[in-house]
Design a protein around this motif. Sequence first.
Motif, mmCIF file in Angstrom:
data_model
loop_
_atom_site.group_PDB
_atom_site.id
_atom_site.type_symbol
_atom_site.label_atom_id
_atom_site.label_comp_id
_atom_site.label_asym_id
_atom_site.label_seq_id
_atom_site.Cartn_x
_atom_site.Cartn_y
_atom_site.Cartn_z
ATOM 1 N N CYS A 132 0.837 -1.203 0.000
ATOM 2 C CA CYS A 132 0.000 0.000 0.000
ATOM 3 C C CYS A 132 0.862 1.240 0.000
ATOM 4 O O CYS A 132 0.658 2.189 -0.752
ATOM 5 C CB CYS A 132 -0.850 0.046 1.280
ATOM 6 S SG CYS A 132 -2.453 -0.632 1.057
ATOM 7 N N ARG A 133 1.819 1.183 0.904
ATOM 8 C CA ARG A 133 2.691 2.329 1.067
ATOM 9 C C ARG A 133 3.401 2.641 -0.245
ATOM 10 O O ARG A 133 3.474 3.800 -0.669
ATOM 11 C CB ARG A 133 3.696 1.990 2.166
ATOM 12 C CG ARG A 133 4.522 3.103 2.630
ATOM 13 C CD ARG A 133 5.525 2.569 3.658
ATOM 14 N NE ARG A 133 6.719 3.357 3.612
ATOM 15 C CZ ARG A 133 6.899 4.478 4.270
ATOM 16 N NH1 ARG A 133 5.919 4.937 5.023
ATOM 17 N NH2 ARG A 133 8.020 5.148 4.177
ATOM 18 N N LYS A 134 3.868 1.617 -0.862
ATOM 19 C CA LYS A 134 4.586 1.834 -2.116
ATOM 20 C C LYS A 134 3.678 2.439 -3.175
ATOM 21 O O LYS A 134 4.073 3.328 -3.912
ATOM 22 C CB LYS A 134 5.122 0.494 -2.616
ATOM 23 C CG LYS A 134 6.478 0.602 -3.202
ATOM 24 C CD LYS A 134 7.126 -0.749 -3.383
ATOM 25 C CE LYS A 134 8.363 -0.549 -4.267
ATOM 26 N NZ LYS A 134 8.870 -1.789 -4.777
ATOM 27 N N GLU A 135 2.449 1.940 -3.192
ATOM 28 C CA GLU A 135 1.511 2.475 -4.171
ATOM 29 C C GLU A 135 1.254 3.945 -3.946
ATOM 30 O O GLU A 135 1.237 4.748 -4.884
ATOM 31 C CB GLU A 135 0.179 1.719 -4.112
ATOM 32 C CG GLU A 135 0.233 0.343 -4.723
ATOM 33 C CD GLU A 135 0.740 0.398 -6.146
ATOM 34 O OE1 GLU A 135 1.660 -0.360 -6.468
ATOM 35 O OE2 GLU A 135 0.246 1.220 -6.936
ATOM 36 N N LYS A 136 1.037 4.290 -2.698
ATOM 37 C CA LYS A 136 0.771 5.693 -2.412
ATOM 38 C C LYS A 136 1.959 6.549 -2.784
ATOM 39 O O LYS A 136 1.831 7.635 -3.362
ATOM 40 C CB LYS A 136 0.441 5.876 -0.929
ATOM 41 C CG LYS A 136 -0.889 5.290 -0.545
ATOM 42 C CD LYS A 136 -1.148 5.512 0.944
ATOM 43 C CE LYS A 136 -2.276 4.673 1.434
ATOM 44 N NZ LYS A 136 -3.531 5.396 1.495
ATOM 45 N N LEU A 137 3.134 6.064 -2.431
ATOM 46 C CA LEU A 137 4.318 6.843 -2.755
ATOM 47 C C LEU A 137 4.492 6.959 -4.257
ATOM 48 O O LEU A 137 4.946 7.989 -4.757
ATOM 49 C CB LEU A 137 5.553 6.196 -2.122
ATOM 50 C CG LEU A 137 5.661 6.461 -0.634
ATOM 51 C CD1 LEU A 137 6.778 5.681 -0.013
ATOM 52 C CD2 LEU A 137 5.876 7.937 -0.388
#
Lengths: 799, 207
Positions: free
Chosen positions: B103-108
């Motif tokens: 998720c974090r990677k996607e948001k970033l």
Amino acid sequence: MFFQIFVAFSPWNWLLLLVALKYSDASSDLNFANSTAQQWNGNSNARFAAASTEPGERISVFSLDYDYVQIPYEVTLWILLASLAKIGFHLYHKLPGLMPESCLLIIVGVLVGSIIFGTDHKSPPVMDSSIYFLYLLPPIILEGGYFMPTRPFFENFGSILWWAGLGALINAFGIGFSLYLICQIKAFGLSDVNLLQNLLFGSLISAVDPVAVLAVFEEARVNEPLYMMIFGEALLNDGISVVLYNILIAFTKMHKFEDIEPVDILAGCARFIIVGLGGVFFGIIFGFISAFITRFTQNISAIEPLIVFMFSYLSYLVAETLYLSGILAITACAVTMKKYVEENVSQTSYTTIKYFMKMLSSVSETLIFIFMGVSTVGKNHEWNWAFVCFTLVFCQIWRAISVFTLFYVSNQFRTFPFSIKDQCIIFYSGVRGAGSFSLAFLLPLSLYPRKKMFVTATLVVIYFTVFIQGITIGPLVRYLDVKKTNKKESINEELHIRLMDHLKAGIEDVCGQWSHYQVRDKFKKFDHRYLRKILIRSNQPKSSIVSLYKKLEMKQAVEMVEMGILSSTAFLTPHQAQRIQGTKRLSPEDVESMREILTHNMYQVRQRTLSYNKYSLKLQSSEKQAKEILIRRQNTLRESMRKGHSLPWGKPAGTKNIRYLSFPYSNPQSARRDVRFGEFTGDGSSESGSPSTMFNTHSRTGSLQERWLTQETIPMKSLHKGGKPFNFGYQRSPSQEEHTGRVRRAALRPKPLFHAVNEEYESGEESEEEVSPVGSRWTTEHRNVKEHHKSHSPLLQRK
Amino acid sequence: MAFADVDGPLVIFSSDQIEQLHRRFKQLSGDQPTIRKENFNNVPDLELNPIRSKIIRAFFDNRNLRKGPSGLADEINFEDFLTIMSYFRPIDISMDEEQVQLCRKEKLRFLFHMYDSDSDGRITLEEYRNVVEELLSGNPHIEKESARSIADGAMMEAASVCVGQMEPDQVYEGITFEDFLKIWQGIDIETKMHVRFLNMETIALCH
């Protein structure tokens, strides 16, 4: 540690004290009625008269009039004693992280108390109801409100209000009722304590003072929402407890318990709400008024602190007159006022306000704690095992109940709920402090025949929580591995956060939703459009990004100055921007004068850091707004241009940028070179930064410099055309050791090359350059250098 | 009825949320099946947002829509709309570590695309400057120069974080996605990049 305190007492003072004590009456009654004081005074006077060698008529060569100065004298001694203790406390670096400062103050208080008790001295009437509420309490509250970090506070506002408000109420009533039930048990001999008295006791014992643990939290760097919870609770809790206390006292005064009807209870509730909101309302009004007035004080900046303090105090008094909550009023006033006042007042006034506020609150708190210590060691205690133990137990139980239930509810509404660990920490940080003690102490004896028991119980709870909980909460936080904050001051972070804010607001707009970001946005717009125009002197909207950037820059500038990179004379006046011959190492005085100039001429930068420490202010290296720097530099630049010199030296070097650029790893040993510092100009590119190019000795320097002059003036002009150079600085120093010194130092800081494109400067200049203008200066230098040495690295390459 | 995106674990909306979003979509598009850039002019508050253009652009960015490595779509349908919205879903505490990381990677990545407007996979100094200028554009007193220097300073900082020590000949081209991840390593983007309403069914739509 305490020995040094004793030693600090000058022998004369000590002697004086002992003599006075020896001749005064002994009294252990802590009821400071005036009459007894006077009587005592009269007695001692007589004694002194009798004690003098000649009876009656001779003029005594040496006489003592202690009672004249007694009160201020002893109060001053106490405060000094506490200050010395604090100095000692902070000398041991580990201590502040281990235990809250309140511990220390209590110990000092007990010490003073035991001295006074041991010598049978009557302590001066420092604390009675009016003195406490009118003089000792406001500074403490004001300081709390003023130093509150507003943004995190308002982000968590709902949770904080829910927790602080309801938590106080639940605790108060819970403890009160439980104790009442205990009192009903005949075996404990407490049956004369009725419900109201228990409720009142509950309300005063639930007044938490967790600010004491905030310092510990800060050491452990706990995450922001947790920190704000505790802070918010500290802020609002006092107000709520006092309001409740007053209402219950009013109830108690209605002589008979049976007279209280449901109507009264409803009225009590309504009053609670009105008192709270009314206080806040008045606070905000006074905040705005004082902000408005500070707009006009630029010519008499000496009274700015006065205005700030007087208006805050006035808000407190006005609220108290109307039986509204003065505490909430002064808090609201401080919060409102701070933003605008900070921008209006001069730098020195700002510093004065900060430090004076800390000082006042520190003095107040010290006095209260010492007083607490004094009353611990004395004869007016009534120990009742049941009452005391159950109080302690119920305090913990009810706090646990309120924490876990309230947070369970508020977690449903929070996007990022508080974990169980966080809640445990919040539970454990329920440290009582000066507030409870004062309220207990000020109970009217007529209405509360068992006042002494209450005082004893309060003291026990305070000691227990402060010492045991206060000392163990640090390790507990570390053991539970509470989520840490990762605040670091970096421009990137600031930028990203700002972008995120706008992004979120944008997405929410697209989705047509309301959220608290939008509220905040709307408020900001309203603020900018109307409030700032009215309340702020010269309406220059500040951007936190810019502020942070400038602040970091300034910090770097000062650091570089300290490292001797900038020459001192360069800094002081523009016209001294001559070639500097044989600059010496910067002396501390020079650094000081530089700092002074910096601070004197700059506006301050709004600080966005979170940390709050009740007992000390963060050390600020220098925080100023670079608008002034800009203007100054432009002026000096123009001047020096006019005079035909090259770049003025007197500017702080390209702070940040210097750090981030590499320089050729030439061996410092071989370096007999000039150090040159390119500056970060508007395009910031090349930063040459550091001593990338080193040049050879004097003979060369001369010619080189000339060459540089010509070549540099060109970029200078272009810079001028291009716009106002943001940061500019340049520096030369021919002296050898300094070079090598600097080289060595600079060599220790290799930085990555930064690759920059700057179209502005692409025009003209050295077309054969491959680098941007500032960089172009560099490459010219480089070319020169290359002619002399085989040095390396064109610093920049165009993309 | 849940809408699941096969690519990532992010996108499970509840039916209530989908309904709300659908209503909003219809509003924005004027009951058309697709939205174009012009439709965003109907959102009045967005006018005042300094990074308005970037936000709107993000909706049409092929990379965000997972339709391609670069370029802008002309119009988006409801599915695409939901895809974009999924980036702002708060991270569920029930997710396991791996999902959280994803998720974090996607948001970033979404953020990265906002900065990297020319889709070359790097945030160059120019792009960075652009962003800073836009961010500060609401502030009339700040000159362009200041914005530039700030951007430059930020880039310096980023360079030092990402690359650390560099050889003198090395040139720092720009921030790649890996570097970007590094910069954000310590910071909890999960706590910052979410839109509240996606979590709650109770807030009514305000037009």
